[in-house]
Design a protein around this motif. Structure first.
Motif, PDB file in Angstrom:
ATOM      1  N   LEU A 115      -3.236   2.722  11.457  1.00 54.68           N
ATOM      2  CA  LEU A 115      -2.868   1.765  10.422  1.00 54.68           C
ATOM      3  C   LEU A 115      -2.081   2.462   9.319  1.00 54.68           C
ATOM      4  N   GLY A 116      -0.874   1.959   9.043  1.00 54.12           N
ATOM      5  CA  GLY A 116      -0.068   2.466   7.950  1.00 54.12           C
ATOM      6  C   GLY A 116       0.144   1.370   6.926  1.00 54.12           C
ATOM      7  N   VAL A 117      -0.270   1.609   5.694  1.00 55.72           N
ATOM      8  CA  VAL A 117      -0.167   0.612   4.633  1.00 55.72           C
ATOM      9  C   VAL A 117       0.864   1.057   3.597  1.00 55.72           C
ATOM     10  N   CYS A 118       1.809   0.172   3.271  1.00 56.30           N
ATOM     11  CA  CYS A 118       2.825   0.425   2.254  1.00 56.30           C
ATOM     12  C   CYS A 118       3.615   1.693   2.608  1.00 56.30           C
ATOM     13  N   ASN A 119       3.442   2.788   1.893  1.00 60.47           N
ATOM     14  CA  ASN A 119       4.157   4.010   2.243  1.00 60.47           C
ATOM     15  C   ASN A 119       3.791   4.486   3.647  1.00 60.47           C
ATOM     16  N   GLY A 120       2.557   4.193   4.059  1.00 55.75           N
ATOM     17  CA  GLY A 120       2.153   4.523   5.422  1.00 55.75           C
ATOM     18  C   GLY A 120       2.966   3.763   6.450  1.00 55.75           C
ATOM     19  N   MET A 158       2.877  -3.988   4.547  1.00 58.93           N
ATOM     20  CA  MET A 158       3.118  -3.675   3.138  1.00 58.93           C
ATOM     21  C   MET A 158       1.941  -4.070   2.247  1.00 58.93           C
ATOM     22  N   PRO A 159       1.316  -5.233   2.427  1.00 60.29           N
ATOM     23  CA  PRO A 159       0.143  -5.577   1.598  1.00 60.29           C
ATOM     24  C   PRO A 159      -0.988  -4.567   1.791  1.00 60.29           C
ATOM     25  N   HIS A 160      -1.822  -4.412   0.773  1.00 57.87           N
ATOM     26  CA  HIS A 160      -2.881  -3.404   0.762  1.00 57.87           C
ATOM     27  C   HIS A 160      -4.252  -4.021   1.081  1.00 57.87           C
ATOM     28  N   PRO A 161      -4.689  -4.034   2.325  1.00 57.11           N
ATOM     29  CA  PRO A 161      -6.009  -4.592   2.633  1.00 57.11           C
ATOM     30  C   PRO A 161      -7.151  -3.793   2.023  1.00 57.11           C
ATOM     31  N   GLU A 162      -6.933  -2.484   1.816  1.00 62.06           N
ATOM     32  CA  GLU A 162      -7.986  -1.639   1.240  1.00 62.06           C
ATOM     33  C   GLU A 162      -8.249  -1.983  -0.220  1.00 62.06           C
ATOM     34  N   ARG A 163      -7.343  -2.719  -0.844  1.00 57.74           N
ATOM     35  CA  ARG A 163      -7.531  -3.154  -2.225  1.00 57.74           C
ATOM     36  C   ARG A 163      -8.061  -4.597  -2.290  1.00 57.74           C
TER      37      ARG A 163
END
Length: 227
Positions: A83-88, A192-197
């Motif tokens: 899983l890559g989020v935003c910059n990931g 792009m959205p941050h599920p961890e937040r």
């Protein structure tokens, strides 16, 4: 299940990701440096948001050459969830693990706000805990989240069900409102959205938690020992 949170120079969402896995999901997790060359002890790989290498050249363009990326590619080939989020997400695109590119937002402004995101495909290891077309509230924080690909790639994404999340309202100019895609095999997700937040109502939404729960559920089912 044990997760690795990859830390690049400039990562700033690694602590958010760690908290989501350890405290909200209740799974094993460890920070792993971009200099490491072995990920064999991990079942899932998480590339957090931030500004790896200061976003010099292009977002993710330098991080793709980090020593850890060879191991991430091996993990992807082995079918492990990535899983890559935003910059990931940007790093996964630069590394060729996902198709397409991310350009500057149409507004040329940094966007930091909760947004409405629709689940386009709930038949992946990341989204089985959602209903198809379910609307989620998940925050974004990016300046280069405008997803783009050529017509052939877009047709392939649609045909293979690789478009997993879309924005209810196009916030950054992304083609077809795309907010997240998977690879053809379905084990690499970039968004792009941050599920961890969005893992606790105290944060404004807990809609992101089911994504991580879906990963664990799939992993457990695939590791059940049959009599």
């Amino acid at each position: 299940m044990k997760f690795a949170v990859i830390v690049f120079p400039g990562s700033n969402c690694d602590a958010d990701m760690y908290h989501a896995i350890k405290d909200e999901l209740g799974a094993g997790v460890k920070y792993v440096s971009h200099t490491e060359t072995n990920l064999e002890g991990y079942d899932g790989i998480l590339l957090p948001g931030g500004f790896s290498y200061g976003d010099y050249l292009r977002c993710g363009a330098i991080a793709r050459f980090s020593a850890i990326m060879a191991e991430i590619k091996k993990a992807a080939e082995a079918g492990k969830p990535i899983l890559g989020v935003c910059n990931g997400f940007q790093i996964l695109l630069e590394a060729g693990l996902l198709p397409g590119a991310l350009r500057k937002n149409d507004s040329l402004k940094f966007i930091c706000s909760p947004v409405k995101v629709k689940v386009e495909n709930n038949r992946t290891m990341f989204t089985s805990g959602y209903e198809e077309e379910q609307t989620l509230t998940i925050p974004v924080a990016h300046g280069e989240g405008n997803y783009f690909c050529d017509e052939e790639t877009l047709a392939s994404l649609k045909a293979n069900g690789q478009i997993v999340f879309t924005y209810e309202e196009n916030i950054n100019g992304s083609l077809e409102n795309i907010a997240g895609i998977v690879n053809e095999r379905g084990n690499v997700l970039g968004m792009m959205p941050h599920p961890e937040r969005a893992v606790d109502v105290l944060l404004g939404s807990a809609d992101g938690l089911a994504l991580f729960q879906s990963i664990v559920k799939q992993w457990r089912e695939s590791h059940v020992v049959k009599a």
